[in-house]
Design a protein around this motif. Structure first.
Motif, mmCIF file in Angstrom:
data_model
loop_
_atom_site.group_PDB
_atom_site.id
_atom_site.type_symbol
_atom_site.label_atom_id
_atom_site.label_comp_id
_atom_site.label_asym_id
_atom_site.label_seq_id
_atom_site.Cartn_x
_atom_site.Cartn_y
_atom_site.Cartn_z
ATOM 1 N N ILE A 32 -20.757 30.496 13.843
ATOM 2 C CA ILE A 32 -20.729 30.173 12.651
ATOM 3 C C ILE A 32 -20.718 30.856 11.624
ATOM 4 O O ILE A 32 -20.972 30.254 11.533
ATOM 5 C CB ILE A 32 -19.479 29.134 13.185
ATOM 6 C CG1 ILE A 32 -19.885 28.491 14.832
ATOM 7 C CG2 ILE A 32 -19.195 27.810 12.416
ATOM 8 C CD1 ILE A 32 -19.351 26.919 15.168
ATOM 9 N N PRO A 33 -20.007 30.790 10.519
ATOM 10 C CA PRO A 33 -20.121 31.201 9.558
ATOM 11 C C PRO A 33 -19.963 29.818 8.546
ATOM 12 O O PRO A 33 -19.952 29.189 8.991
ATOM 13 C CB PRO A 33 -18.961 32.086 8.794
ATOM 14 C CG PRO A 33 -17.931 31.731 9.370
ATOM 15 C CD PRO A 33 -18.269 31.813 10.825
ATOM 16 N N CYS A 57 -6.922 38.039 9.033
ATOM 17 C CA CYS A 57 -6.970 39.263 8.045
ATOM 18 C C CYS A 57 -8.730 39.021 7.536
ATOM 19 O O CYS A 57 -8.958 39.952 6.749
ATOM 20 C CB CYS A 57 -6.510 39.238 6.501
ATOM 21 S SG CYS A 57 -4.909 39.963 7.415
ATOM 22 N N VAL A 58 -9.451 37.762 7.126
ATOM 23 C CA VAL A 58 -10.328 37.631 6.897
ATOM 24 C C VAL A 58 -11.648 38.691 8.702
ATOM 25 O O VAL A 58 -11.680 37.959 9.465
ATOM 26 C CB VAL A 58 -11.168 36.542 7.358
ATOM 27 C CG1 VAL A 58 -12.420 36.539 6.745
ATOM 28 C CG2 VAL A 58 -10.727 36.053 5.716
ATOM 29 N N ALA A 64 -18.288 38.352 3.980
ATOM 30 C CA ALA A 64 -18.577 38.326 2.326
ATOM 31 C C ALA A 64 -20.132 37.105 2.419
ATOM 32 O O ALA A 64 -20.116 36.782 3.716
ATOM 33 C CB ALA A 64 -18.103 38.068 1.533
ATOM 34 N N GLN A 65 -20.344 37.753 1.579
ATOM 35 C CA GLN A 65 -21.882 36.560 1.441
ATOM 36 C C GLN A 65 -22.287 36.092 -0.349
ATOM 37 O O GLN A 65 -22.468 37.125 -0.498
ATOM 38 C CB GLN A 65 -23.246 37.293 1.631
ATOM 39 C CG GLN A 65 -24.573 37.032 1.542
ATOM 40 C CD GLN A 65 -25.915 37.263 2.143
ATOM 41 O OE1 GLN A 65 -26.207 37.137 2.999
ATOM 42 N NE2 GLN A 65 -26.334 38.150 0.956
ATOM 43 N N GLY A 69 -17.020 34.097 6.544
ATOM 44 C CA GLY A 69 -16.284 34.599 7.691
ATOM 45 C C GLY A 69 -15.518 34.380 9.004
ATOM 46 O O GLY A 69 -14.729 32.668 8.242
ATOM 47 N N ARG A 70 -14.962 34.450 9.709
ATOM 48 C CA ARG A 70 -14.342 33.939 10.983
ATOM 49 C C ARG A 70 -15.031 33.325 12.043
ATOM 50 O O ARG A 70 -16.181 34.435 12.666
ATOM 51 C CB ARG A 70 -13.225 35.105 11.161
ATOM 52 C CG ARG A 70 -12.432 34.988 10.251
ATOM 53 C CD ARG A 70 -10.010 35.355 10.782
ATOM 54 N NE ARG A 70 -11.109 36.502 11.571
ATOM 55 C CZ ARG A 70 -10.299 37.086 12.464
ATOM 56 N NH1 ARG A 70 -10.364 36.096 13.541
ATOM 57 N NH2 ARG A 70 -11.068 38.409 12.789
#
Length: 622
Positions: free
Chosen positions: A33-34, A43-44, A49-50, A26-27
């Motif tokens: 923080i991903p 656009c994220v 997602a995972q 992600g962002r």
């Protein structure tokens, strides 16, 4: 488990190598923080997602992102876990990703460009230096004159030739089978000599040049591709008058998957199947295909081949369906004859169920009114195979419809939940466990109302009213979702949110209070922005109460909704109605859980039920 991820965004490629079995993509938003931060791409989504590695397989799940996730051009949002292969291309926003697992022992890190892979590993030393000798020209008979020979081991020392560190380019006419390159360092590889091109013994579709799948793949073995066929084309098998019956049947069986993929209208597909079945069976004069209607226990005629009326024995058709077996039958003149057999003057025939695994969707049958037309065992096996193909296609169609219904349901539900709850619902939907039902337990109810909105909206155009609602709802819902709350419903300009449902949460009271403060801050920021544009502004008021309620999903599978039922909902509404502009009122039931977290002022409110004690939320301690 080490993962190598190739990222490409706006022409810049980066490689990330991470040692993990679970990766959040992600962002960064400051608070979280991903594991894989795609922040340059607007656009994220924050939690997009995972990636999950399980039993050596990489699975990708979209977490309800705003713009979705594509794998090889196919949207996988609301599709649950999606298996990834090394050659798959993933698109998130404007960022392209490729994911692969690294072997154990590989160092993890970051690189701006993939490191070149040596042609000959250092762990396998080359015993001899080989000097390739150019091949001699072909003789008059088109045969090579000789092959180059390597130097003998006993030769006197000479200036060391330059070592070959890259594989020689493969000739399109490599050594035939049996002349493989040596794998032992004691035997030097022979230099391939060109050979004249061989004629292609297999007429058919245009040959394709094989392409490497991945740059990191191991060097191709020393072999020659004799023939390649484009699997996107239909196989060019003989089906004309000169073809034998077995050739026509084989051609039809091999072509059926392409027929199922090309035909979008089910009725046309079934009629095409029946026409070709009757053509492929010499003894068949008539045929029919029927589907079973499980609700009415009826057989529905979908296609038939006959000069006049369709010839079907419902008794025999139901026997094939009930027993899940195909059979050849022949009329016994001395026995009882059914009405349909007598009416259509049937003499012999075959019936086979349209079946895939344990599901039976219908029956396919052929018959002949001529006694000299015998049906053989091979004919029955062919008809059973057709029935299995058709059953598989029908089963896949049902699965697609069910997936579409589930995707629509999940898409509608996910808009009311936080990313954490969305992931849980996606998993339940993937396992087929998302069903109506609920439970009775304590939850925390937050009711929020935009003060003075009704009076303000009366002076505004409809478009401006919707625009104003959307401006205020965006920060309000964002604060709810960030603190793991769920939206039960919108009531005009009000929002009813619940914490601790549909998933239990021991921190529900604290999260509801933090969400309320964040909602007030977000509404205030929105009002400041609107004031700069000289647009009407409002403030919000919030009431929070907790108690035992019934909560869960109600409705039918195509229309599930989260609902909360109980007195605690009405009590939260009373606290909201008594709050002033920009205030948050807590019930004593909530305050006892958060007294050491907040600064609050004790007060009392007047409601329909009489006077109720309350606490006016001021701020968080510290």
């Amino acid at each position: 488990m080490k993962l190598r991820i190739l990222l490409a965004y706006q022409g810049v490629e980066t490689i990330r190598e991470l040692e993990t079995s679970k990766l959040l993509i992600g962002r960064a938003d400051g608070a979280q923080i991903p594991d894989l931060d795609l922040s340059p791409d607007p656009c994220v989504s924050r939690q997009h997602a995972q990636l999950l590695v399980r039993d050596g397989i990489i699975w990708l799940s979209d977490l309800g992102s705003r713009f979705g996730t594509q794998v090889n051009g196919r949207e996988i949002r609301a599709q649950g876990e999606w298996r990834l292969w090394p050659e798959d291309t993933i698109l998130m926003g404007e960022t392209t990703l490729r994911v692969a697992m690294l072997p154990e022992g590989s160092p993890a890190g970051i690189a701006s460009k993939p490191a070149p892979k040596p042609a000959i590993p250092a762990s396998k030393p080359v015993a001899k230096a080989v000097v390739p000798t150019p091949a001699k020209p072909f003789g008059s008979e088109g045969k090579p004159v000789a092959r180059a020979q390597s130097a003998a081991p006993a030769a006197p020392p000479a200036p060391a030739p330059e070592l070959i560190t890259e594989p020689l380019a493969k000739s399109p006419h490599a050594d035939p089978p049996g002349q493989l390159s040596p794998s032992s360092p004691e035997q030097a590889p022979r230099v391939p000599t060109p050979k004249p091109p061989m004629p292609n013994p297999y007429p058919g579709p245009t040959l394709l040049t094989p392409k490497p799948i991945l740059e990191s793949a191991a060097a191709a073995p020393d072999l020659r591709i004799l023939r390649m066929i484009d699997t996107n084309q239909r196989l060019a098998l003989s089906q004309g008058e000169a073809a034998s019956a077995s050739e026509r049947r084989l051609a039809m069986l091999l072509d059926l998957p392409m027929e199922f993929a090309a035909q979008t209208v089910q009725a046309q597909l079934f009629q095409t199947i029946m026409n070709r079945v009757v053509q492929a069976l010499p003894a068949a004069r008539r045929g029919a295909l029927l589907l079973r209607d499980p609700q009415q226990n009826a057989l529905l005629l979908k296609a038939y081949v006959s000069a006049d009326e369709p010839a079907v024995s419902e008794t025999l058709a139901r026997r094939a369906i009930d027993e899940k077996r195909g059979f050849i039958w022949r009329l016994n003149q001395s026995g009882d004859i059914s009405e349909s057999v007598r009416e259509f003057r049937m003499v012999s025939g075959m019936y086979a169920p349209l079946q895939w695994q344990d599901q039976v969707f219908g029956v396919i049958c052929v018959d002949s009114p001529v006694a000299t037309d015998p049906f053989q065992d091979g004919d029955l096996q062919f008809l059973i195979a057709i029935g299995q193909y058709a059953g598989l296609a029908l089963a896949q169609q049902e699965d697609r419809l069910e997936l579409r219904r589930s995707a629509n349901l999940v898409d509608r539900l996910l808009t009311n939940f936080s990313p954490k709850v969305r992931a849980m619902l996606l998993e339940q939907a993937r396992l087929g466990k998302l069903r109506p039902g609920g439970t009775k337990s304590e939850v925390t109810i937050l009711f929020c109302d935009i003060c003075g909105f009704t009076q303000c909206a009366a002076q505004m155009d409809a478009h401006d009213v919707v625009d104003m609602l959307n401006h205020y709802f965006e920060p309000l819902l964002g604060a709810i979702f960030r603190h793991d709350g769920s939206v039960d419903k919108f009531v005009g300009d009000g929002v009813l949110a619940v914490f601790g449902s549909p998933e239990a949460d021991s921190q529900q009271h604290q999260k509801a209070v933090r969400a309320a403060l964040a909602m007030q801050e977000g509404a205030a920021a929105t009002s400041r922005l609107r004031a700069l544009r000289h647009d009407p502004t409002c403030e919000v008021r919030i009431g929070i109460h907790c108690g035992e309620v019934f909560h869960g999903f109600v409705g039918v599978l195509d229309r599930l909704e989260l609902t909360v039922i109980g007195d605690a909902v009405n009590r939260a509404c009373r606290y909201c109605e008594a709050a002033g502009q920009g205030e948050v009122l807590l019930s004593p039931d909530v305050f006892q859980h958060v007294f050491n977290l907040i600064k609050a002022e004790k007060t009392a409110i007047q409601t329909k039920e009489g006077e109720l004690p309350a606490y006016r939320l001021k701020a968080l301690k510290g």
